[in-house]
Design a protein around this motif. Structure first.
Motif, PDB file in Angstrom:
ATOM      1  N   GLY A 136      43.433  34.392  40.955  1.00  0.00           N
ATOM      2  CA  GLY A 136      43.978  35.675  41.402  1.00  0.00           C
ATOM      3  C   GLY A 136      43.283  36.221  42.626  1.00  0.00           C
ATOM      4  N   LEU A 137      43.271  37.551  42.726  1.00  0.00           N
ATOM      5  CA  LEU A 137      42.714  38.255  43.883  1.00  0.00           C
ATOM      6  C   LEU A 137      41.460  39.028  43.485  1.00  0.00           C
ATOM      7  CD1 LEU A 137      46.038  39.792  45.264  1.00  0.00           C
ATOM      8  CD2 LEU A 137      44.929  37.677  45.997  1.00  0.00           C
ATOM      9  N   CYS A 138      40.551  39.200  44.437  1.00  0.00           N
ATOM     10  CA  CYS A 138      39.365  40.030  44.218  1.00  0.00           C
ATOM     11  C   CYS A 138      39.818  41.486  44.126  1.00  0.00           C
ATOM     12  CB  CYS A 138      38.378  39.852  45.367  1.00  0.00           C
ATOM     13  SG  CYS A 138      36.969  40.984  45.306  1.00  0.00           S
ATOM     14  N   SER A 139      39.385  42.162  43.089  1.00  0.00           N
ATOM     15  CA  SER A 139      39.811  43.552  42.912  1.00  0.00           C
ATOM     16  C   SER A 139      39.145  44.486  43.917  1.00  0.00           C
ATOM     17  CB  SER A 139      39.517  44.023  41.490  1.00  0.00           C
ATOM     18  OG  SER A 139      38.124  43.957  41.245  1.00  0.00           O
ATOM     19  N   GLY A 140      38.057  44.048  44.540  1.00  0.00           N
ATOM     20  CA  GLY A 140      37.364  44.879  45.517  1.00  0.00           C
ATOM     21  C   GLY A 140      37.981  44.845  46.898  1.00  0.00           C
ATOM     22  N   CYS A 141      38.320  43.650  47.364  1.00  0.00           N
ATOM     23  CA  CYS A 141      38.803  43.531  48.743  1.00  0.00           C
ATOM     24  C   CYS A 141      40.211  42.955  48.856  1.00  0.00           C
ATOM     25  CB  CYS A 141      37.838  42.677  49.562  1.00  0.00           C
ATOM     26  SG  CYS A 141      37.692  40.970  49.006  1.00  0.00           S
TER      27      CYS A 141
END
Length: 175
Positions: A136-141
């Motif tokens: 998935g995707l990094c929740s921060g950036c």
């Protein structure tokens, strides 16, 4: 629409159909869909029975959309089995069932779109994935974890401690 007059109403009479209609608009879910105009492949057998027309066979379609974790494009071939009775007007089935319980033969025509839609849509994944291991995707950036190194981190601090950090200037420990 298929005209049932082509094979008659005698129980036991039947006809095979191979159809390639275009998919209608709105043929899908939020994350995956069969694009409007995409060819659907229908291999069907229509049989006259006492109460109506029995439609059975397979429907194939190509669905496309986005991975639910990383938003990369995904595509999936869908193949489902269909079987439905279309009741003749004034048959026992027609008179003993509610309108939404059984499909109907209307003016000797069988409308296949609701049957195809009601069979294909539930077979589509609600959360399609590009691969089962997709991180998935990094929740921060918002960057893809696949593209980020193992050292990628974001310093996060509980907002309740932020005022203390500002007042005392950091997290250094006193000895």
């Amino acid at each position: 629409m298929i005209d049932t007059r082509e094979f008659g109403r005698s129980p036991g009479s039947s006809r095979n159909y191979t159809l390639s209609p275009p998919a209608p608009a709105g043929f899908g879910l939020d994350m995956i869909r069969v694009s409007e105009g995409e060819t659907l492949e229908l291999d069907l057998l229509l049989e006259a029975v006492v109460e109506g027309v029995l439609v059975s066979g397979t429907v194939r379609a190509n669905a496309s959309g986005e991975c639910a974790r990383c938003l990369d494009p995904v595509s999936e071939e869908v193949e489902v089995e269909v079987q439905e009775l279309f009741a003749y007007p004034d048959s026992a089935t027609d008179t003993s069932t509610d309108e939404d319980e059984v499909s109907r033969v209307v003016e000797d025509l069988v409308d296949l779109e609701p049957l195809v839609r009601d069979t294909v849509l539930p077979s589509l994944p609600a959360a399609p994935l590009c691969s089962p291991e997709c991180p998935g995707l990094c929740s921060g950036c918002g960057a893809k974890w696949v593209d980020l190194g193992p050292e990628h981190r974001h310093e996060t601090m509980d907002p309740r401690w932020a005022a203390l950090r500002e007042r005392f200037g950091g997290l250094e420990e006193e000895n």
